[in-house]
Design an enzyme around this catalytic site. Structure first.
Site, PDB file in Angstrom:
ATOM      1  N   CYS A 147      -0.922   9.750 -17.508  1.00 13.10           N
ATOM      2  CA  CYS A 147      -1.464  10.672 -18.137  1.00 13.10           C
ATOM      3  C   CYS A 147      -2.856  10.548 -18.270  1.00 13.10           C
ATOM      4  CB  CYS A 147      -0.898  10.582 -19.617  1.00 13.10           C
ATOM      5  SG  CYS A 147      -2.007  11.904 -20.808  1.00 13.10           S
TER       6      CYS A 147
ATOM      7  N   HIS B 276      -1.560   1.100  -4.607  1.00 14.35           N
ATOM      8  CA  HIS B 276      -1.690   2.600  -4.235  1.00 14.35           C
ATOM      9  C   HIS B 276      -0.866   3.431  -5.042  1.00 14.35           C
ATOM     10  CE1 HIS B 276      -3.480   2.221   0.069  1.00 14.35           C
ATOM     11  NE2 HIS B 276      -4.299   1.681  -0.910  1.00 14.35           N
TER      12      HIS B 276
ATOM     13  N   ASP C 217       6.100   4.581  -1.621  1.00 13.56           N
ATOM     14  CA  ASP C 217       7.605   4.690  -1.636  1.00 13.56           C
ATOM     15  C   ASP C 217       8.244   3.523  -2.276  1.00 13.56           C
ATOM     16  OD1 ASP C 217       8.299   2.552   0.494  1.00 13.56           O
ATOM     17  OD2 ASP C 217       7.210   3.896   1.533  1.00 13.56           O
TER      18      ASP C 217
ATOM     19  N   ALA D  59       8.290  -4.400  13.039  1.00  4.96           N
ATOM     20  CA  ALA D  59       8.341  -5.477  12.112  1.00  4.96           C
ATOM     21  C   ALA D  59       9.970  -5.603  11.777  1.00  4.96           C
ATOM     22  CB  ALA D  59       7.758  -4.972  10.723  1.00  4.96           C
TER      23      ALA D  59
ATOM     24  N   GLN E 242       0.878  -1.096   0.025  1.00  2.49           N
ATOM     25  CA  GLN E 242       0.037  -0.056   0.055  1.00  2.49           C
ATOM     26  C   GLN E 242       1.093   1.249   0.168  1.00  2.49           C
ATOM     27  OE1 GLN E 242      -1.723  -1.760   3.606  1.00  2.49           O
ATOM     28  NE2 GLN E 242      -3.700  -0.985   2.706  1.00  2.49           N
ATOM     29  N   ASN E 243       2.296   0.874   0.007  1.00  2.74           N
ATOM     30  CA  ASN E 243       3.084   2.132   0.109  1.00  2.74           C
ATOM     31  C   ASN E 243       3.553   2.658  -1.178  1.00  2.74           C
ATOM     32  OD1 ASN E 243       2.629   1.702   2.859  1.00  2.74           O
ATOM     33  ND2 ASN E 243       4.768   0.230   2.846  1.00  2.74           N
TER      34      ASN E 243
END
Ligand SMILES: [Zn+2]
Length: 234
Positions: A116, A108, A93, A219, A90-91
């Site tokens: 575009c 995401h 980065d 984690a 979901q990150n």
């Protein structure tokens, strides 16, 4: 002994590398209100703000480094021989990639891409974008949008996700709150198809009934020994 493994990662794993999550900052993300920088309405109303925000975010997270949890995934992907190890994140980065992870699905979107809005093509680049950026494919100006899934938009690659969930035998969630639909249904989905489920989180999560096992703690500390354990079972 398992077959394919799917790892779902959320903001928690990035937070351990120093990337703030908006949920942890009183509804602010990098000092901006979520509704100003993460909704599709905001993009249409004020694209300049959106471009500036993601250009800045890209710079802010550029030097962030993966943590031991990311590297443990790399190790699992290299050494696990009983099936594939895929990552659904979901990150936005690129810490998974920086750690050498492969088979990463960004539901995401990702910070190094623009889409575009005219032709739908995706451009991968770390360069800034603006309302003046011209699409290299259709050559229309002012239609580029950061390839980040905003509130009001559909997640990316859901067909691929569904296939991965249906074929996995072990589902591992790391650092995801269980609060955001539909990612919070992935565990029960995988379970339905017969997977064992385990979660790693700092706190007990909302959908913890979907998990067979819960590991509470950072984690970066808790996940590497677990990988060691899986690899020893082979
Ligand atoms: Zn285009």
């Amino acid at each position: 002994m398992y077959g394919n493994i799917v790892i779902l990662s959320g903001a928690g794993i990035s937070a351990e590398s120093g990337i703030p999550t908006f949920r942890d900052c009183n509804g602010l993300w990098n000092n901006h209100k979520v509704e100003d920088v993460a909704t599709i309405q905001a993009y249409y109303q004020n694209p300049k703000v959106i471009h500036n925000f993601y250009n800045q975010l890209r710079k802010d997270i550029e030097d962030k480094k993966p943590n031991p949890a990311h590297f443990a995934i790399t190790r699992l992907q290299h050494e696990y021989k009983n099936g594939t190890v895929s990552v659904i994140t979901q990150n936005v980065d690129l810490l998974h990639e920086k750690a050498g992870n492969v088979n990463v699905v960004h539901i995401h979107g990702q910070i190094d891409q623009s889409v575009c809005m005219n032709c739908g093509k995706i451009i991968t680049s770390l360069e800034d974008t603006s309302v003046e950026t011209v699409c290299p494919f259709c050559h229309i100006q002012g239609k580029m949008k950061p390839n980040i899934v905003f509130f009001g938009e559909n997640l990316l690659s859901l067909n691929q996700v569904q296939k991965l969930l249906s074929e996995c035998r072990l589902f591992i969630a790391i650092g995801t709150s269980g609060a955001v639909y539909p990612a919070n249904t992935f565990a029960s989905n995988a379970k339905y198809y017969g997977a064992d489920t385990i979660e790693f989180n700092l706190h007990e999560t909302i959908n913890h009934y979907d998990f067979d096992n819960h590991i509470v703690g950072p984690a970066g500390q808790m996940f590497p020994p677990y990988v060691e354990k899986i690899l020893k079972q082979i």
